[in-house]
Enzyme design. Structure first.
Site, mmCIF file in Angstrom:
data_model
loop_
_atom_site.group_PDB
_atom_site.id
_atom_site.type_symbol
_atom_site.label_atom_id
_atom_site.label_comp_id
_atom_site.label_asym_id
_atom_site.label_seq_id
_atom_site.Cartn_x
_atom_site.Cartn_y
_atom_site.Cartn_z
ATOM 1 N N CYS A 140 2.134 21.698 14.659
ATOM 2 C CA CYS A 140 1.897 22.795 13.718
ATOM 3 C C CYS A 140 0.404 23.046 13.583
ATOM 4 O O CYS A 140 -0.065 24.196 13.601
ATOM 5 C CB CYS A 140 2.478 22.464 12.348
ATOM 6 S SG CYS A 140 4.219 21.993 12.343
ATOM 7 N N ASP A 148 -23.809 -8.896 -4.394
ATOM 8 C CA ASP A 148 -24.991 -9.030 -5.224
ATOM 9 C C ASP A 148 -24.641 -9.945 -6.401
ATOM 10 O O ASP A 148 -23.493 -9.992 -6.831
ATOM 11 C CB ASP A 148 -25.417 -7.648 -5.723
ATOM 12 C CG ASP A 148 -26.521 -7.717 -6.758
ATOM 13 O OD1 ASP A 148 -27.561 -8.322 -6.456
ATOM 14 O OD2 ASP A 148 -26.333 -7.175 -7.860
ATOM 15 N N CYS A 158 3.461 18.598 11.182
ATOM 16 C CA CYS A 158 3.123 17.685 12.262
ATOM 17 C C CYS A 158 1.944 18.243 13.048
ATOM 18 O O CYS A 158 1.474 19.355 12.789
ATOM 19 C CB CYS A 158 4.322 17.414 13.181
ATOM 20 S SG CYS A 158 4.754 18.798 14.246
#
Length: 719
Positions: free
Chosen positions: A29, A406, A26
Site C-alpha cells: 500500500c 552518572d 502493508c
C-alpha cells in the site's frame, strides 16, 4: 481534500505537508502511494508511515499544491481523510464489512449450487457475483497500482483471480477474492489496535477547562486557556493545563505522564501537568504553557515523530522486499512458460501454479512485522512514562550490554545529608550544630541546606548571627553572641593556623569514607584564629531503590554497570559500596564532561553497546556519545525531551530495567516475526511450484501470516 498537518517552508521553493490516508495496511500500500506521488511534477520527497496512516510530502509550492497531492493519493485507491490527526487513519469501515459479508454469502451459494444442483450456470453466476463483491476495492486498487508500476498485493490478487476465471476455476477465483477481502478487513482492524495505542495518549487531556475570568468561572475549551490564566480543577477532574498551583492541596495521579503508580502530594507552588488526575482536593492552577506546548503534547509529538523513523531491521526488510517481489513475479512467469515448453506438464496446470505463486509473492507479513512491533513498543512504553524517540533507539536499548550512570542526581538523590558530627574539647553536638546553622541559615548552598535539615530533625534552634561574610568555595563567617564563628573547609581554617593532629585525623577518616568534611570553629575576636569545636561529615546518599534498580538491570540482561563521576574516587566507591555487591562493577572518578565522553567511546571501541544514563543537560556530551542516551526525571523539561534518545518522565531509576525489558522484548518479537514471515513465504513458494498449494490456501497463508505477525507485534504494548 486531505488534512494538512503542517506546511512550512524548508527552502526558497520547497514546502512540506502532512496528509492522513485511510486504508494503508502493508508495505505494498505504501509503495503504491509513494510511487503515485513521485510521478507528480514538483514533488521533491515522500515519506509514508503505514502504521500511523500518514504521508509527509516535500513539494515545490510554485508547481503543486496539497489539494492536488491529496487527489493523487485518492486516485491511487487510498482516500485522504478530513481529520487533523495522522493516527486517526484506519482501513476498516461498515461498507467493506457489508461487501465481505455479501461476498461470503454469494460464495456459499455458489458452493451449494455446485454440490446440490450439479453446478452449471447458477453456480458460476454466484461465483462471479462473489468475485465482484470481494474485489470491489481490490481490483480497482490493483489497476491503479499497475498504472503506477507498483506490484502490490491488490494487483497480484486481481491477476490471480482473473487467471483462475480464464481457466474455468471460477470457485477458486471467488474463494481467493473473498478470503483476501476477509483477511484485509481483519488486518485493517488489527492494525487499528496499534493505532489505538497512540490515540489513547491523545485522549488523555480534557477537552474543556474551568477558567477564572472577569471575576467568575467560565467553561472554555482547554485550548483556549491563555498562559497566566487561573483554572479551577475540582476533585476527580483531569488537569487541563501545565501550570503551578496557586491555591489548594491535593494528591495528583501522574501515571499518564510519568508512569508513577502512586499519586503524589501537591501544594501551592507545586507543578502539575495537563492530563493528570486530581484527587480529593480542589485546586486553582495558573497556566504556564499553551495547550499546544504542554508536556503531554510534546510527548505526543515525540511519539508520532518516533514511530515514523526507521529501525535498522525495518530498513533491511524493506530493501529485501523491493528485490524479492519482482524476482518472484519473474519466477511466476517462468513457471507458467518453461515447464510446459519442456513437456513437463500441461499449460493449464503450470499456469495455475504460477497464479498461486503470484499470490504468495507479496511480502506483506515480512514488511509489516517490524513497524507494528516498534509502534506498539513506543506506545506501551510512553504509557508507562518511558519516552523512546524512535525505532533505532529502541533496538539499541534492546542490544545494550553495558550501562554507564552518572552519580550525582542519578544514582544519588543529589541532596547531601549529615552522616556524623564529631566534637572537640568540651563542645557538645548541639553546640556545634547550633553554631553551624546560625551562620549558614541564609545560605542556599546544598551543604548549608543539609545542615539546616539535620538541625530541624534534631530540634536544634538557630541563633541570631550578624556581620556575615563568605569566601567562595571555602566557607562562611559571622558573629554569634559576640563570638566570631567560622564554618567551612579545612583550607578555610588553615589560612589562619594549622589544624591539630586530632582534627586532621578526623578529616582523613571522613575522606576515606567518601564523605565531605565541614569544620566549625569559634574565635575570641574578629581577627583571632578560630579554634575548631567540631567536624561534620556530609554525604550524598544513594537513592532509595537504587540498589534494587541495578539488580533489575542485571535481571534484564545487562552484564556490566559503570559509575561515571566528577567526585573523588573515595566518594564514588562509598556510594558504590552502599549499592551492594550486585550494583556497580567499576567506578571511574574525577571525570570532567570530556572525560566521560572518552570513557564511553573507549567502551564502544571495545565492542560494548553502551546505554548512558544522566540528567539530560549536564551529561549531554556523554549521552550523545553512547549508543543510546537516557535522561531521567524529564517531565516538563524542554532540553531533556529534545536531546535524550530515551526520556524517563519520572525521576525513578526503577524505570531503567523496564526500559531494557521493553526494548529486548520488542527486538525478540521482531526477530521472530521476520523469521516466521520468511519461512512461511519460502514454504509456500516451494508448495506452489510443486503444485501442492491451491489458490485459496495461498491467500490464507499470506494474509494469515500477516495477521499472526501483527498480533505478535501487539504484544510489545506490555512488558
Amino acid at each position: 481534500m486531505g488534512s494538512i498537518r503542517a506546511a512550512t517552508g524548508i527552502g526558497p521553493e520547497t514546502s512540506r505537508c502532512m496528509l492522513t490516508v485511510a486504508g494503508m495496511d502493508c508495505s505494498s500500500c505504501a509503495d503504491a502511494v509513494e510511487k503515485s506521488l513521485r510521478q507528480v511534477d514538483g514533488v521533491r520527497g515522500v515519506r509514508v508511515d503505514v502504521v500511523a496512516g500518514r504521508v509527509e510530502i516535500a513539494y515545490a509550492a510554485d508547481i503543486v499544491a496539497p489539494p492536488e497531492l491529496a487527489r493523487v493519493i485518492t486516485r491511487a485507491g487510498y482516500p485522504t481523510t478530513a481529520r487533523a490527526t495522522a493516527t486517526d487513519a484506519g482501513g476498516g469501515g461498515s461498507r467493506p464489512l457489508v461487501l465481505v459479508v455479501a461476498a461470503g454469502t454469494l460464495w456459499a451459494l455458489s458452493l451449494a449450487s455446485d454440490h446440490l444442483l450439479g453446478g452449471g450456470r447458477l453456480a458460476a453466476a454466484f461465483a462471479v457475483a462473489a468475485m465482484v463483491a470481494g474485489g470491489w476495492y481490490i481490483v480497482p486498487r490493483g489497476i491503479r497500482a499497475a498504472r503506477s508500476r507498483a506490484l502490490d498485493m491488490n494487483f497480484l490478487m486481481s491477476i490471480a483471480a482473473l487467471g483462475a476465471l480464464v481457466i474455468g476455476e471460477y470457485q477458486e477465483a471467488a474463494s481467493a477474492l473473498f478470503l483476501f477481502a476477509v483477511a484485509q478487513l481483519l488486518e485493517s482492524r488489527s492494525m487499528d489496535r496499534a493505532r489505538n495505542a497512540i490515540r489513547a495518549l491523545m485522549r488523555v487531556s480534557p477537552a474543556a477547562a474551568t477558567v477564572i475570568r472577569e471575576g467568575g468561572e467560565q467553561r472554555v475549551p482547554a485550548g483556549a486557556v491563555r498562559v497566566g490564566e487561573v483554572v479551577v480543577v475540582r476533585p476527580g477532574e483531569k488537569v487541563p493545563v501545565d501550570g503551578v498551583i496557586v491555591a489548594g492541596r491535593s494528591s495528583i495521579d501522574q501515571a499518564t505522564i510519568t508512569g508513577e503508580s502512586m499519586p503524589v502530594e501537591r501544594e501551592p507552588g507545586g507543578a502539575v501537568f495537563a492530563g493528570t488526575l486530581n484527587g480529593e482536593g480542589a485546586l486553582e492552577v495558573r497556566s504556564t504553557r499553551a495547550a499546544s506546548d504542554t508536556t503531554i503534547a510534546r510527548i505526543m509529538d515525540a511519539v508520532e515523530t518516533a514511530q515514523a523513523s526507521r529501525a535498522p531491521s525495518q530498513t533491511f526488510v524493506e530493501r529485501f522486499a523491493r528485490i524479492y517481489t519482482p524476482l518472484v513475479v519473474l519466477a511466476a512467469l517462468g513457471v507458467s512458460v518453461l515447464p510446459p515448453l519442456l513437456g513437463a506438464g500441461t499449460w493449464t496446470e503450470w499456469f495455475y501454479r504460477a497464479l498461486v505463486l503470484l499470490v504468495v509473492a507479496c511480502p506483506c507479513a515480512l514488511v509489516i512485522s517490524t513497524p507494528v512491533t516498534v509502534v506498539s513498543a513506543l506506545a506501551g512504553a510512553a504509557r508507562r512514562g518511558i519516552l523512546i524517540k524512535g525505532g533505532l533507539h529502541l533496538e539499541n536499548a534492546g542490544r545494550a550490554t553495558v550501562v554507564a550512570l552518572d552519580k550525582t542526581g542519578t544514582l544519588t538523590a543529589g541532596q547531601p545529608h549529615v552522616v556524623e558530627v564529631v566534637t572537640f574539647d568540651d563542645a557538645t553536638e548541639r553546640d556545634v550544630v547550633g553554631l553551624a546553622i546560625a551562620v549558614e541559615a541564609r545560605s542556599t548552598h546544598p551543604l548549608a541546606r543539609a545542615l539546616t535539615r539535620y538541625a530541624a530533625a534534631q530540634g536544634v534552634p538557630a541563633a541570631a548571627a550578624a556581620d556575615m561574610t563568605a569566601a567562595a568555595g571555602l566557607g562562611v563567617m559571622g558573629t554569634v553572641a559576640g563570638r566570631r564563628v567560622q564554618v567551612g573547609s579545612a583550607r578555610h581554617f588553615t589560612r589562619s593556623a594549622p589544624l591539630s593532629a586530632a582534627v586532621t585525623g578526623v578529616l582523613e577518616r571522613f575522606d576515606r569514607a567518601g564523605h565531605t568534611g565541614v569544620l566549625v570553629g569559634v574565635g575570641d575576636g574578629h581577627d583571632a584564629a578560630p579554634r575548631v569545636r567540631g567536624a561534620i561529615a556530609l554525604a550524598d546518599r544513594a537513592r532509595p531503590g537504587a540498589a534494587a534498580a541495578l539488580r533489575d538491570l542485571r535481571a534484564a540482561g545487562i552484564t556490566r554497570i559503570i559509575m561515571l563521576t566528577g567526585d573523588t574516587e573515595a566518594t564514588g566507591r562509598a556510594v558504590a559500596a552502599e549499592l551492594g555487591p550486585q550494583g556497580i562493577d567499576e567506578v571511574r572518578a574525577g571525570l570532567l564532561p570530556h572525560d566521560k565522553v572518552a570513557a564511553i567511546e573507549a567502551l564502544r571501541r571495545g565492542g560494548a553497546r553502551v546505554l548512558m544514563v544522566g540528567d539530560g543537560v549536564n551529561d549531554a556530551p556523554a549521552l550523545a556519545a553512547a549508543d543510546v542516551g537516557v535522561a531521567m526525571g524529564t517531565a516538563g523539561s524542554d532540553v531533556a525531551l529534545e536531546t535524550a534518545d530515551i526520556a524517563l518522565m519520572a525521576d525513578d531509576l526503577g524505570k531503567l530495567g523496564e526500559t531494557v525489558r521493553f526494548a529486548r522484548k520488542a527486538e525478540r518479537i521482531i526477530r521472530v516475526n521476520i523469521a516466521f514471515a520468511l519461512l512461511t513465504k519460502a514454504a509456500f513458494v516451494l508448495l506452489a511450484v510443486a503444485g501442492v498449494a491451491t489458490l485459496w490456501m495461498a491467500v490464507l497463508a499470506d494474509m494469515g501470516a500477516s495477521l499472526i505477525v501483527i498480533a505478535n507485534g501487539l504484544r510489545a504494548l506490555r512488558v
